[in-house]
Design an enzyme around this catalytic site. Structure first.
Site, short mmCIF file in Angstrom:
data_model
loop_
_atom_site.label_atom_id
_atom_site.label_comp_id
_atom_site.label_asym_id
_atom_site.label_seq_id
_atom_site.Cartn_x
_atom_site.Cartn_y
_atom_site.Cartn_z
N HIS A 86 1.12 -0.94 -0.07
CA HIS A 86 0.14 0.17 0.03
C HIS A 86 1.12 1.54 0.00
O HIS A 86 1.78 1.38 0.93
CB HIS A 86 -0.93 -0.20 0.91
N GLU B 10 1.00 -3.86 11.51
CA GLU B 10 0.40 -2.74 10.88
C GLU B 10 1.41 -1.96 12.33
O GLU B 10 1.33 -2.07 13.87
CB GLU B 10 -0.22 -3.20 11.27
#
Length: 852
Positions: A184, A388
């Site tokens: 991403h 994350e």
């Protein structure tokens, strides 16, 4: 007319640019299971989930319009995310910020590492420059970047990879691990931590044995940027950082741009429309078919050319460590226990929440983790994880000051990834806190959690002189991954060891390239039961909220918990305290044992165990085998129970500092405003102590001068009390620093010290009786020059067997009264032993120690 047409064309280009660089707003949606499902079903990319609180989204104008059409409560918290990210870093000097972290003790910032020009993050050319610099300066450890076979991205960029190994140009037969970033394109923290880690490996290879071991026996592969098109696009529109483009740059049918590459992989691709979206305009658009995108095809090809055992596919943000399955919430992966074990190890320092993404957060299908793990036909199984990194305040483009801390937070999981691809053993001490017998066995259990199984060798080494003998190395064959075995090694304690005496030993474990040494501390002596509670009720406790649970227990029918009615509440404090004090009088050692389990994995939620020796006015927080520190902000040294422990564990907490006192015990619970969980349970609590055995030492003192010491601790340490029965016969007592004379108020010696030797002059021959428990601390500190030392032993000690450190650090040992001495340099050895009740002079060349 031409001017009008030209003006119209310019206006259309402007509108196109505006549409391709929309304003993103941060939106907070009130959390519920229904709201999370509704958002997923409508193709929203979920940034962050606070279960029981809110959901964070980053939305462009079209997505805002879609959200407004849903029946959900929300508020806009940041009106322009890109501007917000840029403004909070405006005017900051990345070099100054970087230099402020250079002295970090934990994972020092590598010399080659630098912050980038894009809000502290590296631009795409800067990433490539770093990789070229590494290859030029460490050619024996890292290969030059190479393109992955299978073509280029939508816009014609190659996807690069590199390898760190002791033979980087050769594909050796060693465990392979993979690290990826920037699938991403608005998540630059994923690549920045990777550069930090790579530099750390390269710069510390020659000086750090652990790093050298990893690099020599593992092949570490890196794909720094899976989505270069999207990253370069963000850079072109937002050169100061803050770009919010997420997908690749494919032109979809209908004119929308981009496919979410992390929804385009083939395992359970398009399983439903919750975990990915069929709508091309969605931020989670999965593409027209599995592997429709060249970027995902390239990663697929690379994985099929290798045998990656573990992969970390980095994202931001949320402080999570996620693993398969993602495509459903109701199924565990076949290796769920192993994945959970890895997750617990990965997050033991950074305290990220870990679990399968489908259960912990939301449904995701077609993601790279599920494919790396689930596809086992075209390639081997890979234990794939998604870290994350960064918290909700950091967002996608954190403040520059937060970049280095995020890199440091990622270091342990990066290192462990390489370690777990080989042999990795978890050891648990299975020996009781107190050794009852002078001979017996030291027990332990071993669990293989590494992905390679090799033969195991266990050795135990005694610390100090407590052990006369310990059995030899124990050879154990290879054990399967996740298998647990229990074994032991025999021991024999030295003669004369007394109840309450502390002892230590080190367990060494070797298996292939894995090495572990762990120091274990015990105490000798039979235990006396002080307190026991089966925790089937709370009659022994005071609390307004803790109570029993009949659903969770170690032994039926109940345990005690902070949350008897379900999940605990947010922003809560509660405690449970023993109603009566525990009597540790006469104890020389004491401990508390209980069973516990907990789920406190909702934020900064934790339980502490405390003791008080002044009826609750002051409390001391107690460390145990399962407490951790560095968890509570501002109280980093506080030992707490937190995160989650799914199965019951046997916990032991030492209480030796409270021996001789009456104490209270309590458990405190605190939760923050975030997610609520099941809470803390304890069961079958026992408190025991070892009572001192009193002895008596008789020492005859002839008329005149004598040398004196004792291996016992007098019941009363006042000098007048120690010599009470013979004080009328004492002329003077000296210890090298002070003196005592009856009736002389100017005397400076008023307390007896077992670690001191004495000279005493008496007017009549007398016998001195010293009653009391044995001194267990047999370690003496010696100063340069002359020292008057006691004999802290109930038996004679041969001079040649004295443990004096450093070796050859003394010149002479001699009797204060008499003519016997041990003078090695003069070959004089008329003093062969040191005897209990006597003291001796020793002359040291420098500072040293002696252990009896």
């Amino acid at each position: 007319m031409k001017k009008v047409i030209l003006s119209l064309a310019i206006w259309l280009l402007f509108l196109s640019a505006i549409s391709q660089n929309p304003v993103y707003k941060q939106v907070k949606v009130l959390y519920s299971v229904n709201s999370l499902e509704l958002l997923s079903a409508n193709g929203f990319a979920i940034d962050y989930v606070l279960e029981g609180g809110y959901i964070l989204l980053s939305l462009n104008r079209q997505e805002m319009e879609l959200l407004e059409g849903l029946d959900l409560q929300f508020e806009i918290t940041i009106d322009d995310l890109e501007r917000y990210y840029q403004d909070r870093n405006a005017g900051k000097n990345p070099d100054e910020i970087l230099n402020s972290f250079r002295g970090s003790k934990e994972y020092p910032v590598p010399d080659g590492f630098s912050l980038g020009s894009m809000g502290g993050f590296c631009t795409y050319p800067e990433i490539l420059d770093h990789l070229s610099f590494m290859a030029a300066n460490y050619p024996n450890l890292i290969m030059p970047i190479d393109t992955i076979e299978g073509g280029t991205t939508i816009e014609g960029h190659p996807v690069y990879w590199t390898r760190i190994s002791d033979n980087p140009q050769i594909n050796e037969v060693e465990p392979e691990v993979l690290y990826t970033a920037l699938i991403h394109s608005r998540e630059p923290g994923s690549v920045q931590q990777m550069l930090f880690f790579m530099y750390y490996l390269l710069e510390n290879y020659n000086t750090d044995d652990e790093i050298r071991q990893l690099v020599d026996h593992t092949e570490l592969y890196f794909i720094p940027c899976i989505n270069p098109d999207g990253y370069i696009y963000n850079e072109s529109l937002n050169p100061d950082g803050g770009g919010m483009w997420r997908k690749n740059r494919r032109l979809n049918e209908g004119g929308t741009i981009g496919v979410d590459l992390n929804r385009n992989f083939g395992y359970e691709w398009g399983h439903d429309n919750y975990g990915s979206s069929p709508s091309p305009g969605s931020s989670t658009y999965r593409g027209t078919e599995a592997f429709s995108e060249p970027e995902s095809q390239i990663v697929k090809t690379f994985c099929e050319q290798h045998e990656f055992r573990i992969a970390l596919n980095y994202h931001t943000y949320g402080n999570y460590m996620l693993h398969p399955w993602g495509y459903v919430s109701y199924l565990y992966a076949p290796d769920h226990s192993l994945l959970q074990t890895f997750g617990k190890l990965f997050t033991s320092e950074n305290h990220y929440r870990y679990g399968n993404v489908g259960t912990l957060l939301y449904i995701v299908n077609g993601d790279v983790n599920d494919w790396m793990y689930g596809e086992q036909t075209t390639k081997p199984k890979c234990m794939a994880f998604t870290p994350e990194i960064g918290n909700q305040q950091d967002g996608f483009w954190p403040e520059i000051e937060r970049i280095i801390p995020q890199c440091i937070e990622s270091m342990q999981q990066n290192l462990l990834t390489a370690q777990l691809a080989g042999e990795y053993i978890l050891m648990t001490d299975e020996t009781d806190f107190n050794l009852i017998m002078p001979v017996g066995h030291l027990s332990f259990s071993l669990q293989q959690v590494g992905l390679i199984a090799s033969d195991i060798i266990v050795t135990i080494e005694g610390v100090g002189d407590c052990f006369e003998q310990i059995g030899g190395p124990l050879a154990i064959g290879a054990i399967d991954t996740m298998q647990i075995i229990t074994d032991s090694i025999s021991y024999k304690l030295r003669p004369g060891i007394v109840p309450g005496e502390a002892l230590s030993y080190v367990i060494h474990i070797e298996s292939g390239n894995f090495h572990l040494s762990d120091t274990i501390r015990k105490v000798f002596g039979p235990a006396v039961l002080v307190f026991t509670d089966s925790c089937n009720n709370v009659e022994n406790w005071d609390s307004t909220s803790w109570d029993i649970s009949t659903y969770q227990f170690h032994s039926a029918p109940a345990s005690i918990t902070d949350s008897p009615d379900g999940y605990y509440s947010s922003s809560t404090y509660s405690s449970i305290q023993l109603a009566d004090t525990i009597d540790l009088s006469g104890a020389v050692a004491s401990w508390m044992h209980f069973y516990a389990k907990w789920d406190l994995d909702g934020g900064i939620d934790y339980v502490t165990c405390k003791a008080s020796s002044n009826y609750g006015l002051d409390w001391v927080t107690l460390p145990g085998r399962y407490t951790i520190t560095d968890f509570v902000p501002g109280e980093e040294s506080l030992p707490v129970y937190t995160r989650k422990q799914d199965s019951w564990v046997s916990e032991t907490i030492g209480l030796c500092e409270f021996c001789g006192e009456e104490i209270l015990i309590k458990f405190d619970f605190k939760s923050d405003s975030k997610t609520n969980k099941d809470g803390f349970y304890f069961d079958d609590i026992v408190i025991e102590k070892i009572v001192a055995e009193n002895y008596s030492q008789e020492i005859f003192l002839p008329v005149g001068w004598s040398n004196l010491s004792s291996y016992l601790i007098p019941e009363d340490l006042e000098i007048e009390a120690v010599f009470g029965d013979i004080i009328q016969d004492i002329l003077i007592v000296q210890d090298g620093q002070g003196f005592f004379q009856p009736q002389n108020p100017s005397g400076t010696l008023d307390k007896w010290h077992t670690h001191s030797g004495y000279l005493i002059k008496v007017s009549e021959g007398v016998s001195l009786q010293i009653p009391g428990p044995a001194e267990h601390n047999r370690h003496l500190e010696l100063q340069p020059g002359w020292n008057l030392i006691p004999v802290v032993s109930s038996t004679a000690i041969a001079v040649l067997e004295l443990n004096i450190q450093p070796v050859n650090s003394f010149e002479i040992i001699l009797q204060p009264i008499g003519n016997k001495m041990f003078w090695p340099s003069k070959s004089i050895q008329t003093l062969d032993s040191l005897y209990p009740g006597h003291s001796y002079f020793i002359k040291m060349y420098g500072a040293g120690t002696i252990d009896y």
